[in-house]
Design a protein around this motif. Structure first.
Motif: not given
Length: 615
Positions: A148-162, A203-204, A427-435, A444-446
Motif C-alpha cells: 500500500t502506498y504511503g502518501n496519496i500523492m504517490d499512488a498510481l494514477p487513474l485518468l478520466s475523461k467526461i 512511502t515505505d 504539514t498539508v503534504l505530511r497529512r495525506m497519508q493513506i492509512k 486529523f482533517p487535511v
C-alpha cells in the motif's frame, strides 16, 4: 474474488457465475434477500428527487429510509462478496482501487438538465491504484500480501475523461489506469524500486538497502512504466505532435496520452526533449501562456552543496524548448509557480537537508530528505521572460504553498501581485497519508490554507540593486503580504479568461463546517467536503457553498459561458461515501445552484489530484 470487489467498490464477484456489473448495480438476490434490486432503485430515486423545497419532516423521513436501505445493501454486499468490515471501511473512505472503463459509456442523469451550451471534455487525474497484491513463497505454501502506498500523492494514477455533447445533450465517460506496467513491477518486486532519488513523497518502498546497488532499468522504458499523477497539460508539443494530453510528476517525467481514448503513447523525461533541461526534480504544475502558446516549468538539479534551478520553456514554434534562466538556491518542494506577461516568479521555500545532496541521493521519499525550516525566509525569484535572466529577488517570512491562484502585473507601479493558498509549513503534504485518511471519523482533517496576496514592488528599480546585493539578505527587499480572505480553502481555480489579469472570484474546496463556523463533526472525515466561491476584492461578501452530506468533491474546474467573469459552470466529481460511488456535479457559477448531477459507472477515489477542461 474479494480483491476485485474491494478494488471496484462493486457488488460484482467476477468468475462466480454472475455477470459483470457496475459499482452502483444492485445485487441479484433470492426472495429472502433483505434488499431487493427494486429497493435499490428506490434509493437512487429518493436521492435524485429530494429537493430543498420539500417539507423538512418528509425530507428527513425519506432520507432516513434511504440510509437504512443503503446500510442493509452494504451488509448484504459484504456477505455475498466475503468482505470484511475493514474492506467496507476502506471502500467508504473513497480510497480503494479504481476500475478503468476504456470504452465510453453515457452517464445517467440523476438530477437537473444538460447545461446549456456546455461543449468539450473534462480530464481528471487522480489516484487509481493504492493497493497492489504480490505473492510471497513460503516453505509449504504461497502467501498473498498487499503493498500500500504511503502518501496519496504517490499512488498510481487513474485518468478520466467526461465529454459533453450539446447537440445530442449527452455526457459520455471513459477512464484508464495509465501506470499498469509500474503496478506490474511492484507485483514482481514486492514494492517500489525507485529509479531516481526523491521519486516518492512519503512511502515505505518495502525494499532493502541492497536494492540501491542493483542496476536499474531504464527510467522511462515503457509508456505505462512511470507514475505521472500530479499534473495535466493540454495539447503541449511533445514528440512531434501537439494533439496530446501530458501527465506530469515531480521527478521530470512526461507521459504522452492520446486525448481521444486516453491510451499512453510514451513516457519521456525533460532531458530527452532537450539535453540542456537538467534536473531530476521538476515542478508538476506547468504554466501555460495562452497568448504566446508557451509552456513553462522549473527543474531542480540537486548537487552536493547547492541546487541549480533551471526555468525552461516549450512552445509550438520551439518544440525542442529552451532554458529561460538559471539560478542557485537550496533544494525545495516546489509544486507550482506563477507567470505574468513579462515575468516568471519562482518561490523557493525554506527547506534544509541534514547531509545536503548526499542525503537526497540516498533517499526514496522527498519529505524524508527535506525538512521545513521555519527560521529562514521564502525567496521569490523574479525572472524576465524578455531578457532571460533573474531580474531581482524578494523575501517573505517562512510559509509554504502548494498552489498559486493568479499573478497580476501592474505596469503603472512596476509591480506584481501574487495570490497563493498559504500554510505555516508543509504539514498539508505530511497529512495525506493513506492509512490515516482511510480511518473513519478521522480526527486529523487535511489542512486548508488562507488566501494571501504578496506584493513585489518596484521590480525595475530592485533589479539594479540585485546585481550588487550578492545574496546579502539585508539588501533583499521584502515581499509585502496581506490576507485576502480568512476562509480556509485549497485546490482552487479561476475563470481562465482572467488568468494574469485582475480578477474577483476564486472557486475552491474546503471543510463546510469550518467555512460555516460550525463545530466539526467526528463523522465528517478527513478530506474536503464542499465547494466554495469567494470574492477576493470584497471580504464582506459571504461565500457561496455547495455541499451534500457524506459527499467529497474533487478540484473544481471553471468553464466560461461568455466574457463576464463569473458567468459559466463549475464542474467537479464528488465521491458519495454512503452509496460508494461517484457523480459529476455541474453548478451555475453565479448562483451555485445545481444544474446537473450525473452518476459515473464506478467510484473514483478521493484525490488531491487535478483537472483541466478542453474545448
Amino acid at each position: 474474488d474479494g480483491d476485485t470487489a474491494r478494488a471496484l467498490g462493486s457488488a460484482a464477484v467476477l468468475g462466480s457465475g454472475e455477470s459483470e456489473r457496475t459499482a452502483f448495480s444492485p445485487l441479484q438476490r433470492n426472495s429472502t434477500s433483505p434488499v431487493s434490486s427494486g429497493s435499490m432503485r428506490g434509493i437512487h430515486a429518493d436521492i435524485a428527487e429530494v429537493s430543498d423545497d420539500e417539507d423538512s419532516e418528509d425530507k428527513q423521513r425519506r432520507l432516513f429510509k434511504a440510509a437504512e436501505l443503503r446500510r442493509l445493501h452494504r451488509e448484504q454486499m459484504a456477505q455475498n462478496n466475503n468482505l470484511s468490515s475493514e474492506d467496507i471501511q476502506i471502500m467508504r473512505s473513497g480510497l480503494s482501487n479504481a476500475r478503468e472503463y476504456v470504452t465510453s459509456s453515457e452517464l445517467r442523469v440523476l438530477n437537473g438538465t444538460f447545461p446549456d451550451g456546455l461543449r468539450g471534455s473534462l480530464y481528471l487525474l487522480g489516484p487509481g491504484q493504492l493497493d497492489i497484491k504480490y505473492n510471497v513463497q513460503r516453505e509449504l505454501e504461497q502467501a498473498t500480501r498487499v503493498f500500500t502506498y504511503g502518501n496519496i500523492m504517490d499512488a498510481l494514477p487513474l485518468l478520466s475523461k467526461i465529454s459533453f455533447d450539446p447537440i445530442n445533450k449527452t455526457i459520455v465517460h471513459r477512464s484508464r489506469l495509465i501506470a499498469k506496467q509500474a503496478a506490474g513491477r511492484i507485483h514482481m518486486e514486492h514494492g517500489v524500486n525507485t529509479k531516481v532519488p526523491g521519486a516518492l513523497y512519503l512511502t515505505d518502498t518495502n525494499q532493502t538497502v541492497l536494492s540501491k546497488f542493483i542496476p536499474k532499468a531504464q527510467h522511462h522504458a515503457t509508456p505505462e512504466g512511470e507514475c505521472c499523477s500530479q499534473g495535466i497539460e493540454l495539447f503541449m508539443p511533445l514528440q512531434g505532435s501537439s494533439q496530446t494530453i501530458v501527465c506530469t510528476n515531480h521527478v521530470g517525467a512526461l507521459q504522452n496520452i492520446d486525448p481521444a481514448d486516453l491510451r499512453p503513447r510514451s513516457t519521456v523525461d525533460f532531458k530527452s526533449v532537450n539535453s540542456a533541461f537538467k534536473g531530476a526534480l521538476s515542478c508538476p504544475h506547468m504554466q501555460y501562456d495562452s497568448n504566446t502558446r508557451e509552456h513553462f516549468t522549473v527543474l531542480q538539479d540537486v548537487g552536493f552543496r547547492s541546487t541549480t534551478y533551471n526555468v525552461v520553456c516549450i512552445s509550438e514554434t520551439q518544440p525542442e524548448g529552451y532554458v529561460v534562466a538559471s539560478f542557485a538556491a537550496q533544494a525545495s518542494v516546489l509544486h507550482s509557480f506563477a507567470i505574468t506577461q513579462d515575468y516568471i516568479i519562482v518561490p523557493v521555500y525554506p527547506y534544509d537537508s541534514p547531509l545536503g545532496g548526499m542525503s537526497y541521493r540516498w533517499s526514496d521519499s522527498l519529505l524524508e530528505t527535506l525538512s521545513f525550516e521555519h527560521s529562514r525566509p521564502v525567496m521569490f525569484y523574479v525572472i524576465s521572460r524578455e531578457y532571460r535572466r533573474v531580474q531581482c529577488v524578494y523575501q517573505a517570512p517562512a510559509f509554504f504553498a502548494l498552489h498559486q491562484i493568479n499573478a497580476v502585473q501592474e505596469s503603472a507601479t512596476d509591480s506584481v501581485a501574487i495570490d497563493m493558498v498559504t500554510y505555516d509549513d508543509d504539514t498539508v503534504l505530511r497529512r495525506m497519508q493513506i492509512k490515516d485518511l482511510r480511518k473513519s471519523n478521522s480526527a486529523f482533517p487535511v489542512p486548508t490554507g488562507v488566501v494571501r496576496r504578496f506584493q513585489l514592488n518596484g521590480i525595475t528599480m530592485e533589479a539594479t540593486k540585485y546585481v550588487g546585493s550578492k545574496g546579502n539578505l539585508s539588501l533583499i527587499p521584502p515581499a509585502h503580504s496581506r490576507i485576502v480572505r480568512t476562509e480556509r480553502i485549497e485546490l482552487c481555480c479561476i475563470n481562465p479568461i482572467v488568468a494574469a489579469r485582475p480578477y474577483t472570484f476564486v472557486y475552491a474546496l474546503g471543510h463546510s463546517e469550518t467555512l460555516r463556523g460550525q463545530p466539526t463533526q467526528s463523522s465528517v472525515g478527513a478530506m474536503y467536503n464542499c465547494i466554495v466561491k469567494l470574492n477576493t476584492n470584497d471580504s464582506s461578501v459571504e461565500p457561496l457553498i455547495w455541499s451534500r452530506t457524506h459527499c467529497f468533491p474533487s478540484e473544481p474546474v471553471f468553464v466560461p459561458r461568455n466574457d463576464t467573469e463569473d458567468d459559466g459552470y463549475v464542474l467537479s466529481v464528488f465521491f458519495d461515501s454512503m452509496r460508494i460511488t461517484s457523480c459529476l456535479v455541474v453548478l451555475d457559477a453565479q448562483t451555485f445552484n445545481e444544474v446537473l448531477i450525473a452518476q459515473l459507472p464506478a467510484a473514483i477515489p478521493l484525490s488531491f489530484g487535478h483537472a483541466k477542461f478542453a474545448i
